[in-house]
Design an enzyme around this catalytic site. Structure first.
Site, PDB file in Angstrom:
ATOM      1  N   HIS A 440       0.836  -1.211   0.000  1.00  0.00           N
ATOM      2  CA  HIS A 440       0.000   0.000   0.000  1.00  0.00           C
ATOM      3  C   HIS A 440       0.870   1.260   0.000  1.00  0.00           C
ATOM      4  O   HIS A 440       0.700   2.152  -0.843  1.00  0.00           O
ATOM      5  CB  HIS A 440      -0.912  -0.021   1.231  1.00  0.00           C
ATOM      6  CG  HIS A 440      -1.791   1.187   1.367  1.00  0.00           C
ATOM      7  ND1 HIS A 440      -3.117   1.189   0.972  1.00  0.00           N
ATOM      8  CD2 HIS A 440      -1.542   2.439   1.833  1.00  0.00           C
ATOM      9  CE1 HIS A 440      -3.634   2.396   1.202  1.00  0.00           C
ATOM     10  NE2 HIS A 440      -2.694   3.166   1.723  1.00  0.00           N
ATOM     11  N   GLU A 441       1.806   1.315   0.944  1.00  0.00           N
ATOM     12  CA  GLU A 441       2.653   2.515   1.047  1.00  0.00           C
ATOM     13  C   GLU A 441       3.561   2.658  -0.172  1.00  0.00           C
ATOM     14  O   GLU A 441       3.860   3.776  -0.600  1.00  0.00           O
ATOM     15  CB  GLU A 441       3.463   2.491   2.348  1.00  0.00           C
ATOM     16  CG  GLU A 441       2.627   2.473   3.626  1.00  0.00           C
ATOM     17  CD  GLU A 441       1.573   3.572   3.698  1.00  0.00           C
ATOM     18  OE1 GLU A 441       1.726   4.632   3.042  1.00  0.00           O
ATOM     19  OE2 GLU A 441       0.568   3.367   4.401  1.00  0.00           O
ATOM     20  N   HIS A 444       1.707   4.483  -2.859  1.00  0.00           N
ATOM     21  CA  HIS A 444       1.796   5.939  -2.677  1.00  0.00           C
ATOM     22  C   HIS A 444       3.142   6.452  -3.185  1.00  0.00           C
ATOM     23  O   HIS A 444       3.220   7.465  -3.881  1.00  0.00           O
ATOM     24  CB  HIS A 444       1.703   6.301  -1.184  1.00  0.00           C
ATOM     25  CG  HIS A 444       0.316   6.359  -0.642  1.00  0.00           C
ATOM     26  ND1 HIS A 444      -0.690   7.101  -1.226  1.00  0.00           N
ATOM     27  CD2 HIS A 444      -0.232   5.779   0.457  1.00  0.00           C
ATOM     28  CE1 HIS A 444      -1.798   6.972  -0.507  1.00  0.00           C
ATOM     29  NE2 HIS A 444      -1.548   6.175   0.511  1.00  0.00           N
ATOM     30  N   HIS A 447       3.566   6.661  -6.896  1.00  0.00           N
ATOM     31  CA  HIS A 447       2.741   7.749  -7.441  1.00  0.00           C
ATOM     32  C   HIS A 447       3.564   9.042  -7.456  1.00  0.00           C
ATOM     33  O   HIS A 447       3.511   9.829  -8.404  1.00  0.00           O
ATOM     34  CB  HIS A 447       1.483   7.921  -6.588  1.00  0.00           C
ATOM     35  CG  HIS A 447       0.427   8.784  -7.211  1.00  0.00           C
ATOM     36  ND1 HIS A 447      -0.685   9.204  -6.526  1.00  0.00           N
ATOM     37  CD2 HIS A 447       0.304   9.317  -8.454  1.00  0.00           C
ATOM     38  CE1 HIS A 447      -1.445   9.948  -7.319  1.00  0.00           C
ATOM     39  NE2 HIS A 447      -0.863  10.039  -8.490  1.00  0.00           N
TER      40      HIS A 447
END
Length: 649
Positions: A440-441, A444, A447
């Protein structure tokens, strides 16, 4: 190409910051009073200043979160008023605003920057009379101080509690790695210490056999930082006042000005529909859990502090599966190596370890190469420690952009988690949930790191609407359940045996175990947050609002002492006020994108992943996410994909 991570003198930091801000004030004054109205002469140099300030201040805010000390706290608290005053002065600079309003440009990215700047100036009160402007400045300063107080209260309360267990029968059946992490020798006697640090708290609440101890640690966790009640009242009052000053009826309406969602009704309607879709299945899931607890242990009054414990037991009973079975196969260093290989394959990049100055010995930095060319840097800080605040997050530092001189800057980011540290007996072993968190991190991080915009204000995660910023993180985490992905890094830490097919099947099968109850929990947090900002709630009204929402979403009534809001750092010490719904809003995009890029045999469809990288990630905040999504797939994302992802009937 990259900044070195270091702070030479914490004591002098606020003074050095003040010097930098005064230097920037002179440059801004010069830009403001020049005759230039060209984009290159106004907004381009202003973005250079943004980067300069971020490069200077981020190391302190980061250090205060990951190596918290009296020194970092003092420097941070003394710096906040300086930053707040500076940003308020910027926001109230009428002449600069009028100059930016006149800027004409043909460049699409630059047009977005101008539009965002004009909007943000208006939202910060640039058009208000002088008296109201002064009040806006006071509010901004006070809010930044209160957020910091909220966070510090929570950290202090988390560190203040210890559950000391002396009888071995009270840790019986717990995972060996959790027992090893808790084991201490005090006065020549072996004891087991559990704290409110997340890995330790979760270990006992999930596996601790003594129901009274589970109740005790759960109560300690849900009653942390009672002084935050007063902080919450002040934050809510100031946010409501700010929104009213700007002509909005409430803070939620103000917040939506910079979001993908258009209206308050659209948000609450979306959440209510999601709750309605999940409710029937959630009732069945809870009934199954209650029946199981009664059948196995004669528990006829299942309490909130029993849920994790019996859910884990039920999962084991139903699927012959629990997290302890996967932990030996997910050694932290191997998982990280596997994740980097997966991202490399998926997006055609490579990661190389780099020897640079870091804030702690466990931090692992890597340089990123795209087609053989250096393109970014990432730092991983993955283990829990006392000086680190709980949770997991990505923090951006440097940004990809082209500055006024035509020089290209490269992006860097930090990925921070709180995984169980290595002990003398075992290396750091991750639960599957931890693996999902790391993915998940990383979503980020890429991105931000894969941003290719030339304008800093819309590059990477900059300028991305808050309610779609979770899209890339949730997209990547979905792959952490796929067998084709897990087998790349799932090897037993002692025997090197690959993770068995049967175990990977169980991970996939259990992915949506109690999924409907999970959705209701997220809807509860989201509705509470959003409604809390639709009118002013104070004192007991805050709890009454939460209780009212729980009438529908909380099928198992929490005890009256549960003050969840006192620890809701996302909205009171983070950026999620009136925006917690973003997780679910963005998940519609992430679920749809995931099914588009999924290849069950190889893990992913590389052709579609290429489009995702070059359109969604590379463009950052240069265009609306709905526009980028349309450009990528030629259609809108569908809510049906989210229902499919959770296998809701």
């Amino acid at each position: 190409m990259f900044q070195e991570f270091k702070i030479d003198n914490l004591k002098n930091f606020p003074q050095e910051l003040d010097t930098l801000l005064n230097k920037q004030r002179k440059v801004i004054n010069s830009i403001t009073h020049s005759r230039d109205t060209a984009y290159e002469k106004v907004l381009k140099p202003l973005q250079d200043l943004d980067e300069e300030l971020g490069l200077f201040f981020t190391p302190l805010s980061h250090l205060n979160a990951v190596m918290n000390s009296d020194e970092t706290q003092k420097a941070y608290e003394e710096s906040l008023p300086l930053l707040s005053k500076f940003s308020s002065q910027m926001a109230q600079n009428v002449e600069l605003f009028q100059k930016i309003e006149q800027i004409k440009t043909e460049d699409e990215e630059a047009k977005t920057v101008v539009a965002h700047e004009v909007r943000d100036f208006v939202l910060s009160g640039v058009k208000l009379p002088k008296k109201e402007k002064t009040r806006m400045e006071e509010i901004s300063l006070k809010l930044s101080e209160l957020s910091n107080h909220f966070s510090q209260n929570l950290l202090d309360a988390t560190n203040a509690y210890e559950l000391i267990i002396t009888d071995e029968k009270d840790i019986e059946g717990m995972p060996e790695s959790d027992i090893a992490a808790a084991k201490e020798v005090v006065d020549g006697k072996t004891v087991y210490k559990f704290t409110l640090q997340i890995p330790s708290y979760l270990a006992y609440i999930t596996y601790g056999p003594n129901r009274e101890y589970r109740k005790e640690i759960s109560k300690a966790y849900s009653t942390r930082a009672p002084q935050n009640a007063e902080v919450i009242d002040q934050i809510l009052a100031l946010k409501q006042e700010k929104a009213k000053l700007l002509g909005f009826k409430n803070y939620a309406q103000y917040a939506l000005e910079t979001r993908d969602a258009s209206t308050e009704e659209e948000v609450t309607g979306f959440l209510d529909d999601l709750a309605d879709a999940a409710l029937p299945q959630a009732k069945n899931e809870l009934k199954e859990l209650k029946d199981f607890a009664k059948r196995t242990d004669g528990i006829s009054d299942l309490a909130t502090y029993d849920v994790a414990f019996y859910s884990e037991k039920l999962k084991k009973d139903k699927f012959d599966f629990d997290d302890t079975m996967t932990k030996p196969y997910f050694e932290q260093s191997k998982v990280l190596e596997g994740l980097l290989n997966i991202v490399s394959d998926l997006f055609d990049v490579t990661f190389e370890p780099v020897d640079v100055h870091v804030w702690h010995t466990c931090v692992k930095p890597f340089d990123i190469f795209d087609n053989g060319k250096l393109s970014g840097r990432i730092y991983f800080d993955l283990e829990a420690r006392k000086e680190k605040r709980g949770g997991a997050w990505m923090n951006d530092w440097e940004t990809h952009f082209i500055d006024t001189e035509g020089k290209e800057h490269l992006a860097s980011a930090f990925v921070v988690c709180n995984f169980s540290p290595a002990t003398q007996e075992t290396p750091s072993l991750l639960r599957h949930d931890d693996v999902v968190t790391l993915f998940h991190e990383m979503g980020h991080a890429i991105h931000h790191l894969f941003g290719k915009c030339h304008e800093r204000s819309v590059s990477g995660i900059n300028g991305v609407a808050w309610d779609v910023v979770e899209f890339p993180s949730q997209f990547l985490e979905n792959f952490a359940y796929e067998a084709a992905i897990l087998k790349r890094f799932g090897f037993h830490y002692e025997t090197e045996e690959p993770i068995p097919e049967a175990l990977m099947t169980k991970i996939k099968e259990t992915k949506n175990f109690q999924a409907a109850l999970g959705i209701l929990r997220q809807v509860e947090f989201s509705l509470f947050d959003f409604k809390l900002h639709q009118k002013l709630y104070q004192g007991e009204e805050v709890q009454a609002l939460l209780d009212g929402i729980r009438e529908k979403t909380s099928l198992l009534k929490p005890p009256s002492y549960n003050k969840f809001q006192h620890g809701f750092a996302h909205i009171f010490a983070g950026g999620y006020a009136a925006g917690y719904y973003s997780y679910k809003w963005a998940e519609v995009l992430s679920a749809d994108a995931f099914f588009t890029c999924l290849d069950e045999k190889n893990g992913f469809d590389k052709a579609q992943a290429k489009g995702y990288k070059e359109i969604i990630l590379a463009n950052g905040g240069a265009k609306e996410m709905s526009e980028l999504y349309q450009e990528w797939l030629g259609r809108k994302a569908t809510v049906k994909s989210l229902i499919k992802l959770y296998e809701i009937d």
